[in-house]
Design an enzyme around this catalytic site. Structure first.
Site, short mmCIF file in Angstrom:
data_model
loop_
_atom_site.label_atom_id
_atom_site.label_comp_id
_atom_site.label_asym_id
_atom_site.label_seq_id
_atom_site.Cartn_x
_atom_site.Cartn_y
_atom_site.Cartn_z
N SER A 272 80.40 74.11 35.69
CA SER A 272 81.12 75.32 36.06
C SER A 272 80.68 76.45 35.15
O SER A 272 80.40 76.22 33.96
CB SER A 272 82.62 75.07 35.90
OG SER A 272 83.30 76.30 35.73
N HIS B 298 96.17 54.75 54.67
CA HIS B 298 96.96 55.98 54.44
C HIS B 298 96.71 56.55 53.05
O HIS B 298 97.55 57.26 52.50
CB HIS B 298 98.47 55.75 54.62
CG HIS B 298 98.81 54.97 55.84
ND1 HIS B 298 99.09 55.54 57.05
CD2 HIS B 298 98.88 53.62 56.05
CE1 HIS B 298 99.34 54.60 57.95
NE2 HIS B 298 99.21 53.41 57.36
N ASN C 85 56.60 75.67 80.75
CA ASN C 85 57.83 74.92 80.95
C ASN C 85 57.65 73.42 80.71
O ASN C 85 58.46 72.78 80.04
CB ASN C 85 58.39 75.17 82.36
CG ASN C 85 58.76 76.64 82.55
OD1 ASN C 85 58.74 77.41 81.59
ND2 ASN C 85 59.09 77.02 83.77
N GLU D 283 79.93 67.03 47.69
CA GLU D 283 80.71 68.05 48.40
C GLU D 283 79.85 68.78 49.43
O GLU D 283 80.30 69.11 50.53
CB GLU D 283 81.30 69.06 47.41
CG GLU D 283 82.39 68.47 46.54
CD GLU D 283 82.77 69.42 45.41
OE1 GLU D 283 83.46 70.39 45.70
OE2 GLU D 283 82.34 69.19 44.27
N LYS E 171 83.63 71.00 32.72
CA LYS E 171 83.55 70.49 34.09
C LYS E 171 82.22 69.81 34.41
O LYS E 171 81.15 70.25 34.00
CB LYS E 171 83.75 71.64 35.08
CG LYS E 171 85.14 72.20 35.06
CD LYS E 171 86.11 71.35 35.84
CE LYS E 171 85.97 71.66 37.31
NZ LYS E 171 86.96 70.95 38.10
N1 ARG Z 1 59.33 79.92 74.39
C1 ARG Z 1 59.79 79.27 75.58
C2 ARG Z 1 60.85 78.21 75.27
O1 ARG Z 1 61.03 77.91 74.15
C3 ARG Z 1 58.64 78.61 76.27
C4 ARG Z 1 58.80 78.50 77.74
C5 ARG Z 1 58.80 79.83 78.36
N2 ARG Z 1 58.74 79.72 79.76
C6 ARG Z 1 58.97 80.77 80.54
N3 ARG Z 1 58.87 80.58 81.80
N4 ARG Z 1 59.29 81.92 80.04
O2 ARG Z 1 61.51 77.68 76.12
#
Ligand code: ARG
Length: 462
Positions: A279, A158, A112, A292, A285
């Site tokens: 085209s 405009h 995390n 675009e 063209k």
């Molecule tokens: N692949 C996960 C993400 O992109 C990584 C973190 C995963 N953590 C967990 N507790 N499952 O967020």
């Protein structure tokens, strides 16, 4: 080969294959490998510093990670879907290469805080690239603006011809939009440059981590203040995509004008053959497809912003797997923006300006009518009356199919006796733009001054 899940301990059944395919992120987050390895090396060095690893263990980990990085770079790394993501793939491979000690790397860390760190590092580099690219685009605009400081064209409101302006002035309006974009990315970078590492899963860790060390190692400005916030916050990514979306809106406006200007109805410019396409059915063209597509690709990034906002909405603290969905919008926003800025920068110098067509168009629309009214004000006529008088003159000219400066003085005097021979200098396009010589105005002299200010602003803000 079935790879063992690093989190497999509490499970008795293997993961369903459908779930493996559904939950994996390695197919897109392998893009983070460099930054993941950088983060891991910083973490390992820190662990050695605080005595959780000994020096030999740290060296083995760093060496192992470096060799993995080399192999990935040379396309000699096999990513495994069963190992879910970039983090577990690299960690598993590390243990494969250096043995048991590889298993110590993840001490005091969670995926995390790891993924939050990786994405910040990755996006920081991407932000620097986008800002550098924008600078080159701005420089290209300034060069053309200088060349076209005196080129007269109609200015529109405009989409109707309003008042004459200089092309240089118009191009510098684009410069200003992009300048704000570049500033915004710079602002976002400051908030992005904070280290979540050490927040672990959500509550921090019992190990005596030195967060200031990893912060400095990774070039962050400071460690994050709150571990719950650090692992769940994706504001930095939302901000980036928001700024990218606004940049794309600006690029779409620029592209739209290029498309209009190149149409036969305007005929103001042609774009070089190398930047147009043809085209398959209409041999005559030559289409502004690049412009675009830039206009069209703005839709993607605006959409990615929506995706990011809705992704984060209502998420309870702290990390949720939802956050895995942050990467594709971010990657796509970066790819789209860098691709568009690069191609537009290359396209600009191929533009051939048809000055005569611009001038003729400016002549056609009674573009100096406001100057005429302001001239009358100078002769003591109240502005509302002057507006009315010039309106009548314009109606007469429309009926007779002539321009304002083609009426004889006597005829003009018939509309208002205050009119004199000096009116003709006001009715010319050159007189009109030349008179708008205040700061921020369209007069050629002002454009030249704005060009030097623009160059200075680019130089001051690295
Ligand atoms: N692949 C996960 C993400 O992109 C990584 C973190 C995963 N953590 C967990 N507790 N499952 O967020």
């Amino acid at each position: 080969m079935t790879r063992k899940k690093p989190w497999g301990g509490r499970f008795t059944e293997p993961t369903d294959e459908l779930v493996e395919r559904f939950t994996e992120s390695v197919s897109f987050d392998s893009r983070l490998y460099k930054h993941d390895i950088r983060g891991s090396i910083a973490h390992a060095r820190m662990l050695a510093r605080v005595g959780v690893l000994n020096q030999a263990e740290c060296d083995a980990i760093v060496e192992g990670l470096n060799s993995i990085e080399r192999d990935i770079e040379q396309g000699q790394f096999t990513w495994s879907m069963q190992l879910e993501d970039v983090h577990m793939n690299i960690e598993a491979e590390l243990t494969e290469r250096i043995g048991e000690v590889g298993k110590k790397l993840h001490t005091g860390r969670s995926r995390n805080d790891q993924v939050a760190t990786d994405l910040r590092l990755w996006l920081r580099d991407a932000t620097d690239i986008v800002r550098a690219q924008l600078r080159v685009l701005q420089e290209a605009l300034v060069d053309i603006a200088e060349r076209e400081a005196e080129t007269i064209m109609p200015g529109f409101t405009h989409l109707q011809i309003a008042q004459p302006v200089t092309l240089g002035h118009h191009l510098l309006a684009w410069f200003e939009m992009l300048h704000r974009d570049r500033e915004r990315f710079g602002d976002a970078r400051r908030r992005m440059n904070v280290s979540p590492l050490g927040s672990a899963a959500l509550a921090g860790t019992t190990f005596p981590l030195d967060r200031d060390f990893t912060t400095a190692e990774l070039g962050f400005d400071r460690p994050s203040e709150n571990s719950l916030d650090a692992v769940s916050d994706r504001d930095f990514a939302v901000e980036f995509v928001a700024h990218a979306a606004l940049l794309m809106v600006h690029l779409s406006r620029i592209a739209e004008e290029l498309i209009l200007w190149m149409s036969e109805r305007y005929g103001f410019i042609t774009i070089g053959d190398a930047f147009c396409t043809g085209s398959s059915i209409m041999p005559q063209k030559k289409n502004p497809d690049v412009a675009e597509l830039i206009r069209g690709k703005s839709a993607r990034v605006v959409g990615q912003l929506n995706a990011m906002l809705v992704l984060m909405k209502s998420q309870p603290l702290a990390y949720n797997r939802d956050n895995q969905e942050d990467k594709e919008p971010v990657f796509d926003a970066v790819d789209t923006v860098t691709g568009c800025v690069q191609v537009l920068t290359a396209l600009l110098p191929t533009i051939e300006v048809r000055r005569h067509a611009m001038l003729t168009a400016a002549r056609a629309g009674f573009a100096t009518a406001t100057d005429f009214a302001e001239y009358l004000v100078g002769k003591g006529v109240p502005f509302r009356d002057a507006h009315e008088v010039v309106g009548e003159v314009v109606r007469t000219c429309i009926e007779r199919g002539i321009g304002l400066d083609q009426l004889e003085l006597d005829e003009l005097r018939g509309f208002n006796a205050a009119i004199d021979t000096d009116v003709f200098s006001v009715l010319t396009l050159e007189g009109s733009v030349g008179a708008r010589k205040h700061f921020g105005g369209t007069a050629p002299d002002q454009v030249r001054q704005a060009v030097s200010r623009a160059r200075r602003r680019l130089a001051d803000d690295q």
